[in-house]
Design an enzyme around this catalytic site. Structure first.
Site, PDB file in Angstrom:
ATOM      1  CB  CYS A 122      -4.930 101.596 -25.487  1.00 43.14           C
ATOM      2  SG  CYS A 122      -6.450 102.529 -25.574  1.00 43.14           S
ATOM      3  CB  CYS A 142      29.485  97.598 -10.038  1.00 40.85           C
ATOM      4  SG  CYS A 142      28.255  96.307 -10.208  1.00 40.85           S
TER       5      CYS A 142
END
Ligand SMILES: [Zn+2]
Length: 308
Positions: A122, A142
């Site tokens: 919040c 990779c």
């Protein structure tokens, strides 16, 4: 991007660069009135950065309508970008959320959010600055090696390594490495299209892979290492096709590019251990990049233009 330095300023210095409202929230741990902030109802695609220091903190796809009157997110953009601390003010026990770089107060996190995290970050609008971004996803073998070249590009806001393009949900490193899930290791790039183009990201891609290898990259062989450009829309698809065509015509390689162009699929961020591996384990990363043959190949093909 992962090596998060510290931004420290005196109160007077913060006052100079922040608006009074930003100062009240970031530095004095204030809270804006519910439903008053500019991002409460905001639904554009992009990234929310700390209004104090610019560190990316939240992504639009993690935002949800909580009805609380404050912008709400199910997770931070990366675990290391926020700091959480116990806050016992106002006779409540809450968990405060701060920017990991400048320590600016952002809001609180509560355990009443929607799945998959069950969390509700919040956050105050005034402690954030929104920047509109686009996304690009590249698989180039990779994924440790595909993050550094993009982190250094101007206009790239965040990079995340992960798994995409497969047929299981929530894959992890172990299952992807088995080669049976269909996922590939990839890097997701969030970029500001006003500062860097998809075309530039494509050029960087070619400079960091062996485009003539289809069955893997360098020493890493297997379906999880095949090179793929995952396009988000028709515009990216057209750019990717044109870029691959131009590479083939350049005469730099003796065979046409064996890199597929596929529509973007669900992207699952990899375990934290793999994020910014080159910064967390610089020695092992350099050894790996040399040992796999990638570093030497890029040097031969591109000279000083190649790689990071
Ligand atoms: Zn900050």
């Amino acid at each position: 991007m992962e090596r998060i330095g510290k931004v420290e300023k005196t109160e007077a210095e913060w006052k100079k660069i922040l608006t009074p409202e930003e100062f009240y929230i970031l530095r004095e741990k204030g809270t804006e009135r519910a439903f008053s902030g500019e991002y409460n109802d905001h639904k554009e695609s992009g990234v929310y950065r700390c209004a104090g220091c610019g560190l990316p903190l939240f992504a639009a796809e993690d935002k949800f309508d909580s009805g609380s009157g404050w912008p709400s997110y199910i997770r931070p953009i990366a675990p290391s970008h926020v700091r959480e601390e116990t806050d016992n003010s106002l006779l409540m026990r809450r968990t405060e959320v701060l920017c990991a770089r400048c320590g600016g107060h952002q809001g609180h996190v509560f355990a009443d959010g929607p799945p998959p995290t069950g969390l509700r970050y919040c956050i105050n609008s005034a402690s954030l600055n929104f920047v509109k971004t686009e996304t690009a996803v590249f698989a180039g073998g990779c994924f440790w090696c595909m993050q550094p070249p993009y982190d250094k590009l101007e206009g790239v806001i965040t990079t995340t390594v992960g798994y995409t393009g497969g047929n299981t949900e929530n894959p992890d490193y172990e299952s992807v490495t088995s080669g049976n899930t269909g996922h590939v290791e990839a890097v997701r790039i969030r970029f500001d299209p006003e500062k860097v183009s998809f075309k530039t990201l494509m050029a960087e891609f070619w400079r960091n892979i062996n485009p003539t290898m289809r069955e893997g990259q360098f020493a890493d062989i297997g379906p999880q290492y095949r090179p793929v450009i995952f396009v988000q829309n028709e515009a990216q698809k057209a750019e990717a096709l044109a870029s691959r065509e131009a590479l083939n015509k350049s005469g730099r390689f003796d065979r046409p590019a064996a890199v597929d162009i596929e529509p973007a699929a669900a992207f699952y961020p990899a375990e934290d251990y793999h994020q910014s591996y080159y910064q967390k384990n610089p020695m092992r990363y350099e050894m790996y990049k040399r040992g796999s043959g990638r570093a030497g190949y890029l040097k031969r093909v591109w000279g000083d233009e190649g790689g990071p």
